[in-house]
Design a protein around this motif. Structure first.
Motif, mmCIF file in Angstrom:
data_model
loop_
_atom_site.group_PDB
_atom_site.id
_atom_site.type_symbol
_atom_site.label_atom_id
_atom_site.label_comp_id
_atom_site.label_asym_id
_atom_site.label_seq_id
_atom_site.Cartn_x
_atom_site.Cartn_y
_atom_site.Cartn_z
ATOM 1 N N PRO A 89 5.888 -4.982 7.381
ATOM 2 C CA PRO A 89 6.743 -6.091 7.828
ATOM 3 C C PRO A 89 8.212 -5.885 7.489
ATOM 4 O O PRO A 89 9.093 -6.314 8.249
ATOM 5 N N THR A 90 8.484 -5.215 6.379
ATOM 6 C CA THR A 90 9.882 -4.940 6.022
ATOM 7 C C THR A 90 10.534 -4.045 7.061
ATOM 8 O O THR A 90 11.689 -4.277 7.465
ATOM 9 N N MET A 91 9.803 -3.017 7.491
ATOM 10 C CA MET A 91 10.345 -2.113 8.503
ATOM 11 C C MET A 91 10.494 -2.806 9.854
ATOM 12 O O MET A 91 11.448 -2.555 10.589
ATOM 13 N N LEU A 92 9.583 -3.711 10.166
ATOM 14 C CA LEU A 92 9.611 -4.357 11.487
ATOM 15 C C LEU A 92 10.601 -5.518 11.568
ATOM 16 O O LEU A 92 10.855 -6.031 12.665
ATOM 17 N N LEU B 124 3.245 -7.895 14.185
ATOM 18 C CA LEU B 124 2.217 -7.150 13.448
ATOM 19 C C LEU B 124 0.942 -7.976 13.392
ATOM 20 O O LEU B 124 0.943 -9.120 12.933
ATOM 21 N N GLU B 125 -0.155 -7.392 13.859
ATOM 22 C CA GLU B 125 -1.483 -7.990 13.729
ATOM 23 C C GLU B 125 -2.254 -7.181 12.698
ATOM 24 O O GLU B 125 -2.540 -5.997 12.907
ATOM 25 N N GLY C 168 -4.777 -1.923 9.851
ATOM 26 C CA GLY C 168 -5.738 -2.488 8.919
ATOM 27 C C GLY C 168 -5.130 -3.248 7.769
ATOM 28 O O GLY C 168 -5.763 -4.130 7.194
ATOM 29 N N SER C 169 -3.886 -2.909 7.376
ATOM 30 C CA SER C 169 -3.202 -3.626 6.312
ATOM 31 C C SER C 169 -1.713 -3.667 6.612
ATOM 32 O O SER C 169 -1.243 -3.051 7.574
ATOM 33 N N ASP C 170 -0.961 -4.362 5.766
ATOM 34 C CA ASP C 170 0.486 -4.422 5.982
ATOM 35 C C ASP C 170 1.212 -3.363 5.158
ATOM 36 O O ASP C 170 2.432 -3.341 5.100
ATOM 37 N N ARG C 171 0.473 -2.476 4.516
ATOM 38 C CA ARG C 171 1.076 -1.409 3.723
ATOM 39 C C ARG C 171 1.120 -0.114 4.525
ATOM 40 O O ARG C 171 0.136 0.256 5.163
ATOM 41 N N PHE C 172 2.261 0.566 4.467
ATOM 42 C CA PHE C 172 2.365 1.883 5.095
ATOM 43 C C PHE C 172 1.874 2.941 4.108
ATOM 44 O O PHE C 172 2.307 2.976 2.952
#
Length: 384
Positions: free
Chosen positions: A62-65, A72-73, A37-41
């Motif tokens: 995104p930093t982890m990936l 990432l979608e 749902g978001s790019d935040r873990f």
């Protein structure tokens, strides 16, 4: 090109994604997509801290990936077409899959009693927890509904950080009911030291704008309510036609594949996973190992081998009691309490160690062996 889609980037979904990326990094014919749902873990294990007004690390997916090759979608899953093997995101994007990893997890069951949806805060997300934190300074009283470990941690954290508040912990069972008598007594003493009022052995029948209604006509008047009583899962799995149990969780075989749709792996809170001692309950302790196992099984299938059965045993019940105390109840594999438990400084160190930032754990999963391992992750014992 083989398409693997992972739904959900919580602890379980991220564990599956990073383990898949590591195991399949040499495969140029596989594409891994993570949908969230978001790019935040969200560090769900620490949302009670955020709700009390503390700051948490801003961890970005995104930093982890970066460097993993995973796409990432960002968006909300609105439909799953199991026959066509397609996912619809935000009702506008369609993602095809050959293998699906379903890790959407659960949320607070605010449908359990009338009024909870309308009048109670939850710890479902960083945004929800932050909304409560912004109000606490202006309140004089709050009720935490649910005497499980999430409720205990939230009540203790709020009471410690806001000593002016009247904090009432309400639920059917005694706090620490599954612990040994000595560990439960320690937990109870810690709550009293923090001036948390405990109303156990009661049934909540309704959440009101100004309090909590109990069975028998009694009520607790407070200015705000935090609901931690129970978990419910997304209705997406049932709507897609997957076989689910009475709680809406996907029923899996021994390898964590959906019994009705073998191309789908269900992990974490979203899955009804049977072990010799019964069905696993949803915790990070068990969730991460299910993600690792699903990744290993998918890698085996792509290599032409059969996946192996999943076996898991619990080892502890870790409970923080504010920032200055904790109790760790060690358990048998079936989650029943052993005699051994930790308290005080040793328990704080232990709890902070198992609840530390997951980034290091996820990076280690990139290096995981493909077969035959015994792994200890987030306190759970996982054997293959």
């Amino acid at each position: 090109m083989t398409s693997i889609v992972v739904l959900g980037a919580g602890y379980t979904g991220m564990a599956a994604t990073m383990s898949l990326a590591g195991r399949l990094r040499r495969r140029t014919d596989v594409q891994i997509t993570l949908v969230n749902g978001s790019d935040r873990f969200t560090e769900r294990l620490r949302l009670h801290q955020l709700a009390s007004g503390q700051d948490l690390a801003d961890l970005r997916i995104p930093t982890m990936l970066a460097g993993t090759g995973v796409t990432l979608e960002t968006g909300w899953v609105t439909n799953i077409d199991a026959d066509a093997r397609q996912i619809r995101v935000d009702d506008e994007r369609v993602l095809p899959y050959d293998t699906l990893v379903y890790a959407l997890g659960g949320t607070a069951d605010t449908g359990a009693v009338p009024g909870a949806d309308e009048h109670a805060y939850t710890l479902d997300s960083a945004e929800h927890a932050d909304a409560l934190a912004r109000r606490l300074a202006d309140l004089e009283s709050i009720a935490v509904c649910g005497t499980g470990f999430t409720g205990v941690e939230a009540a203790a954290e709020i009471a410690e950080r806001h000593p002016h508040l009247r904090v009432v912990l309400i639920g059917r069972s005694e706090p620490g009911a599954t612990m040994t008598p000595k560990a439960k007594a320690y937990l109870g003493a810690a709550l009293r030291r923090l001036n948390v009022e405990v109303r156990s052995g009661v049934e909540i029948v309704k959440i009101l704008p100004g309090g909590v209604a109990l069975a028998g006509g009694d009520s607790v008047e407070v200015e705000a309510v935090l609901w931690t009583g129970g978990v419910r899962v997304s209705p997406l799995a049932a709507a897609a036609g997957f076989e689910v149990d009475g709680h809406g969780r996907i029923v899996t075989d021994a390898a964590l594949r959906s019994v009705s749709h073998p191309s789908v792996y269900a992990i974490g809170d979203a899955a009804a996973i049977r072990q010799g001692y019964g069905t696993m309950h949803g915790t990070c302790q068990g969730g991460i190992p299910t993600g690792v196992h699903a990744a290993a099984s998918i890698a085996r299938e792509l290599a032409g081998a059969e996946p192996k059965p999943f076996r898991f045993g619990y080892i502890h019940m870790p409970v923080s009691l504010g920032r200055n105390d904790a109790v760790i109840q060690f358990t048998h594999p079936d989650d029943s309490a052993k005699r051994l438990f930790l308290t005080g400084r040793r328990a704080i160190w232990y709890k902070e160690t198992v609840s530390a930032s997951p980034w290091k754990t996820f990076r280690q999963l990139m290096k995981a062996p493909a077969v035959g391992m015994v792994s200890w992750r987030r306190g759970g014992r996982y054997t293959r």
